[in-house]
Design a protein around this motif. Structure first.
Motif, mmCIF file in Angstrom:
data_model
loop_
_atom_site.group_PDB
_atom_site.id
_atom_site.type_symbol
_atom_site.label_atom_id
_atom_site.label_comp_id
_atom_site.label_asym_id
_atom_site.label_seq_id
_atom_site.Cartn_x
_atom_site.Cartn_y
_atom_site.Cartn_z
ATOM 1 N N ALA A 85 -20.424 -14.322 -12.118
ATOM 2 C CA ALA A 85 -19.343 -14.546 -13.084
ATOM 3 C C ALA A 85 -18.125 -15.094 -12.355
ATOM 4 O O ALA A 85 -17.016 -14.570 -12.487
ATOM 5 N N THR A 86 -18.312 -16.168 -11.605
ATOM 6 C CA THR A 86 -17.254 -16.693 -10.755
ATOM 7 C C THR A 86 -16.247 -17.488 -11.573
ATOM 8 O O THR A 86 -16.598 -18.523 -12.148
ATOM 9 N N PRO A 87 -14.986 -17.026 -11.647
ATOM 10 C CA PRO A 87 -13.981 -17.829 -12.354
ATOM 11 C C PRO A 87 -13.643 -19.091 -11.563
ATOM 12 O O PRO A 87 -13.857 -19.153 -10.344
ATOM 13 N N VAL A 88 -13.098 -20.063 -12.241
ATOM 14 C CA VAL A 88 -12.825 -21.363 -11.607
ATOM 15 C C VAL A 88 -11.988 -21.234 -10.342
ATOM 16 O O VAL A 88 -12.294 -21.877 -9.318
ATOM 17 N N PRO A 89 -10.912 -20.417 -10.309
ATOM 18 C CA PRO A 89 -10.102 -20.361 -9.083
ATOM 19 C C PRO A 89 -10.852 -19.839 -7.863
ATOM 20 O O PRO A 89 -10.392 -20.032 -6.729
ATOM 21 N N LEU A 90 -11.991 -19.159 -8.078
ATOM 22 C CA LEU A 90 -12.761 -18.640 -6.945
ATOM 23 C C LEU A 90 -13.942 -19.524 -6.572
ATOM 24 O O LEU A 90 -14.669 -19.218 -5.626
ATOM 25 N N ARG A 91 -14.129 -20.615 -7.285
ATOM 26 C CA ARG A 91 -15.218 -21.535 -6.946
ATOM 27 C C ARG A 91 -14.762 -22.446 -5.805
ATOM 28 O O ARG A 91 -14.475 -23.633 -5.984
ATOM 29 N N LEU A 92 -14.714 -21.848 -4.650
ATOM 30 C CA LEU A 92 -14.123 -22.494 -3.483
ATOM 31 C C LEU A 92 -15.192 -22.748 -2.427
ATOM 32 O O LEU A 92 -16.127 -21.948 -2.261
ATOM 33 N N ARG A 93 -15.027 -23.830 -1.705
ATOM 34 C CA ARG A 93 -15.875 -24.103 -0.556
ATOM 35 C C ARG A 93 -15.081 -23.875 0.736
ATOM 36 O O ARG A 93 -13.867 -23.707 0.700
ATOM 37 N N ALA A 94 -15.790 -23.862 1.837
ATOM 38 C CA ALA A 94 -15.205 -23.635 3.163
ATOM 39 C C ALA A 94 -14.598 -22.237 3.287
ATOM 40 O O ALA A 94 -13.711 -22.018 4.109
ATOM 41 N N VAL A 95 -15.095 -21.284 2.468
ATOM 42 C CA VAL A 95 -14.595 -19.912 2.548
ATOM 43 C C VAL A 95 -15.313 -19.173 3.668
ATOM 44 O O VAL A 95 -16.545 -19.088 3.695
ATOM 45 N N ILE A 96 -14.527 -18.633 4.602
ATOM 46 C CA ILE A 96 -15.030 -17.834 5.718
ATOM 47 C C ILE A 96 -15.174 -16.367 5.313
ATOM 48 O O ILE A 96 -16.119 -15.690 5.675
ATOM 49 N N GLY A 97 -14.197 -15.874 4.554
ATOM 50 C CA GLY A 97 -14.208 -14.475 4.141
ATOM 51 C C GLY A 97 -13.034 -14.183 3.235
ATOM 52 O O GLY A 97 -12.257 -15.076 2.870
ATOM 53 N N ALA A 98 -12.862 -12.897 2.863
ATOM 54 C CA ALA A 98 -11.777 -12.508 1.964
ATOM 55 C C ALA A 98 -11.528 -11.008 2.063
ATOM 56 O O ALA A 98 -12.441 -10.233 2.370
ATOM 57 N N TYR A 99 -10.281 -10.630 1.777
ATOM 58 C CA TYR A 99 -9.884 -9.224 1.766
ATOM 59 C C TYR A 99 -9.106 -8.927 0.489
ATOM 60 O O TYR A 99 -8.195 -9.686 0.127
ATOM 61 N N PRO A 100 -9.426 -7.827 -0.210
ATOM 62 C CA PRO A 100 -8.619 -7.415 -1.367
ATOM 63 C C PRO A 100 -7.361 -6.693 -0.917
ATOM 64 O O PRO A 100 -7.385 -5.912 0.044
ATOM 65 N N LEU A 101 -6.251 -6.962 -1.607
ATOM 66 C CA LEU A 101 -4.956 -6.383 -1.261
ATOM 67 C C LEU A 101 -4.004 -6.597 -2.426
ATOM 68 O O LEU A 101 -3.851 -7.740 -2.882
ATOM 69 N N ASP A 102 -3.384 -5.538 -2.915
ATOM 70 C CA ASP A 102 -2.393 -5.677 -3.992
ATOM 71 C C ASP A 102 -1.066 -6.098 -3.367
ATOM 72 O O ASP A 102 -0.241 -5.281 -2.986
ATOM 73 N N ILE A 103 -0.865 -7.402 -3.283
ATOM 74 C CA ILE A 103 0.300 -7.953 -2.595
ATOM 75 C C ILE A 103 1.571 -7.767 -3.413
ATOM 76 O O ILE A 103 2.629 -7.400 -2.880
ATOM 77 N N ASP A 104 1.489 -8.001 -4.724
ATOM 78 C CA ASP A 104 2.690 -7.985 -5.563
ATOM 79 C C ASP A 104 2.942 -6.651 -6.240
ATOM 80 O O ASP A 104 3.902 -6.505 -6.999
ATOM 81 N N GLY A 105 2.106 -5.643 -5.994
ATOM 82 C CA GLY A 105 2.350 -4.298 -6.503
ATOM 83 C C GLY A 105 2.242 -4.147 -8.002
ATOM 84 O O GLY A 105 2.861 -3.251 -8.575
ATOM 85 N N ASP A 106 1.404 -4.971 -8.655
ATOM 86 C CA ASP A 106 1.275 -4.880 -10.107
ATOM 87 C C ASP A 106 0.095 -4.024 -10.545
ATOM 88 O O ASP A 106 -0.192 -3.906 -11.734
ATOM 89 N N GLY A 107 -0.614 -3.421 -9.596
ATOM 90 C CA GLY A 107 -1.735 -2.563 -9.938
ATOM 91 C C GLY A 107 -3.081 -3.265 -9.947
ATOM 92 O O GLY A 107 -4.115 -2.604 -10.109
ATOM 93 N N TRP A 108 -3.094 -4.582 -9.795
ATOM 94 C CA TRP A 108 -4.339 -5.343 -9.722
ATOM 95 C C TRP A 108 -4.522 -5.872 -8.303
ATOM 96 O O TRP A 108 -3.579 -6.372 -7.694
ATOM 97 N N GLN A 109 -5.746 -5.764 -7.800
ATOM 98 C CA GLN A 109 -6.029 -6.245 -6.456
ATOM 99 C C GLN A 109 -6.008 -7.771 -6.417
ATOM 100 O O GLN A 109 -6.640 -8.443 -7.244
ATOM 101 N N ASP A 110 -5.260 -8.303 -5.465
ATOM 102 C CA ASP A 110 -5.241 -9.740 -5.218
ATOM 103 C C ASP A 110 -6.290 -10.047 -4.147
ATOM 104 O O ASP A 110 -6.918 -9.145 -3.585
#
Length: 514
Positions: A85-110
């Motif tokens: 269920a990949t949304p368009v913004p995550l359909r990325l190439r050249a991705v090495i890896g990723a980490y979840p982190l709530d950067i803006d403090g809104d309660g949703w993981q970025d």
């Protein structure tokens, strides 16, 4: 042996001996981490609850292929079921890896997305929606980024971000002795300015902010690949002072050189300070702090069984290559185990080609015993990123491995005689909503755990769906939290065999099952 360790061993020897963990393969949508030289490394996996149902979705790097988001449609307590269920913004190439982190403090993981190219910060929202976090001044140049960690420094409105870069692809003299600089982003109020180079860089493949000595400040440990720094590099620790400073032998830091791939930290001895596990080509390194006031580490003795230096099945006797590493209690017996993904870089003739993943079961006396084959995890694909996480909410840690040039693999933990458990997530008001940098102290009968909440480590990926504790036969659990601002909470009782959100209310804690 330290007195704390002796006491812990005495307590654990009372724990019933279990038959052993068992894992069953799960059919998942096809996904392969592919590509040439720039994707020999990486292949990270991020697990985050992006739809708010309490179960973690899986974002897997694709390298030359598109990255993929697998939505978690599992029935709580039932079979694992993942759907693409990949949304368009995550359909990325050249991705090495990723980490979840709530950067803006809104309660949703970025998501912090590492790439061979421009790195991205993506704002998470309800229903696994993601948009660009383009209002905080973050910019990224074209680098080959292979490592990441984050922490919150005192009074900061945004996290401090560290990006580890591998070989400088623009260096005409490369790749050997052409390691790129690492970059540190410290916020200025609500935005980021230009990053601060951390030099020299020695081809980072993993990094982790950790308050290694409970000093009230997280420093940055970096594990580097000797294959490219060749002869003038080493493992590194940066003191996060006003001006970051690379620690030397004068600070107690000892020179360590290895083909570093991944980092994991966990207090195994019961002294409240984390040991560090480092994966490598050849022997893996479990290190303990030998001076509590200095960052002085030494390898534990060989007879601890943690080196995992050659394959245990498959018939290839050449040295192993370790990548992602993570601690977790797969049997819920109250003793931490270690999972390591394994696989040849590509066709390196001095390293094993048939190189199975490791499952090192922790023993009451502090040793580890290999259980990968009998547990069902001995895949011979080229493993890269991975995760040890409860995907279906049954209290058993499942396994994910992203493979290079082979399908993504998921195994459900079907251990039949596991112990009790509790999984908890921290929440507080303010920018650092998830309590990154906090220390959790948990007591269950004679069991005593102290754990730091961190972002980073592993190999190119991490998990943000709660801290899991196995507690054996214990049925009464108490927890308190040492928050990053120095506040020590009161104790609160937790229900066992439940996922719990621990909310901060002044110096008190409120536990809410979810």
């Amino acid at each position: 042996m330290r007195p704390e360790a002796v006491a812990l061993i005495a307590a654990l020897t009372c724990t019933p001996v279990l038959a052993g963990p068992a894992f069953a393969p799960v059919e998942v949508p096809a996904h392969v981490y592919s590509g040439g030289w720039e994707h020999f490394v990486g292949g990270g996996v991020a697990v985050l609850d992006c739809d708010g149902d309490g179960l973690g979705e899986v974002f897997a790097a694709g390298g030359a292929s598109e990255a993929v988001l697998l939505a978690n449609r599992s029935t709580p307590g039932g079979a694992i079921h993942l759907e693409e269920a990949t949304p368009v913004p995550l359909r990325l190439r050249a991705v090495i890896g990723a980490y979840p982190l709530d950067i803006d403090g809104d309660g949703w993981q970025d998501l912090v997305v590492l790439r061979a190219g421009e790195n991205l910060l993506l704002r998470g929202g309800p229903g696994c929606t993601f948009t660009s976090l383009d209002d905080i001044g973050f910019t990224s140049s074209d680098r080959w980024t292979t490592a990441f960690s984050a922490t919150w420094e005192r009074e900061a409105r945004l996290p401090t971000l560290a990006f580890g870069n591998y070989v400088d692809r623009a260096d005409p003299e490369g790749p050997f002795r052409a390691c790129d600089a690492n970059l540190l982003y410290r916020p200025d109020g609500g935005t980021y300015g230009a990053p601060l180079p951390l030099t020299p860089g020695h081809c980072a493949l993993s990094m982790l902010f950790s308050d290694w000595g409970r000093q009230g400040r997280a420093d940055l440990r970096i594990s580097n690949d000797r294959h490219y720094y060749v002869d003038d590099g080493q493992e590194q620790m940066w003191a996060m002072e006003t001006q970051p400073r690379l620690l030397t032998e004068a600070d107690g830091w000892r020179t360590h050189r290895l083909w570093g791939m991944g980092i994991a930290a966990r207090d195994l001895s019961g002294d409240g300070l984390p040991e560090v596990f480092l994966t490598s080509m050849g022997d893996q390194r479990l290190q303990r702090l030998t001076q509590t006031d200095l960052p002085t580490y030494a390898d534990v003795p060989f007879d601890r069984g943690s080196t995992a230096h050659r394959p245990y099945t498959g018939g290839d006797g050449r040295p192993s290559t370790g990548w992602h590493v993570v601690f977790g209690d797969v049997q819920n017996d109250g003793i931490d185990d270690v999972f390591i993904t394994k696989g040849n870089v590509d066709q390196m003739p001095d390293s094993a080609m048939d190189d199975p993943n490791n499952l090192l079961l922790g023993q009451p006396d502090g040793r580890f015993v290999e259980a990968g084959a009998r547990a069902g995890l001995a895949s011979l694909h080229r493993g890269r990123g991975g995760a040890l996480v409860d995907l279906n909410g049954d209290g058993l840690l499942d396994v994910i491995v992203n493979n290079r040039r082979a399908p993504l693999e998921v195994w459900q933990n079907v251990t039949s005689d596991g112990g009790n458990w509790v999984s908890l997530s921290l929440s507080q008001h303010g920018p650092n909503i998830s309590g990154i940098g906090a220390w959790i102290e948990l007591r269950a009968g004679q069991l005593h755990f102290v754990r730091e909440v961190t972002v980073g480590g592993g190999h190119a990926g991490g998990v943000s769906v709660g801290e899991h504790f196995g507690i054996g036969t214990e049925a009464v659990v108490r927890v308190r939290v040492f928050w990053p601002d120095g506040t020590v909470s009161s104790w609160v009782d937790l229900p066992v065999n439940r996922r719990v959100r621990v909310l901060r209310s002044g110096a008190a804690l409120v536990a809410r099952p979810y």
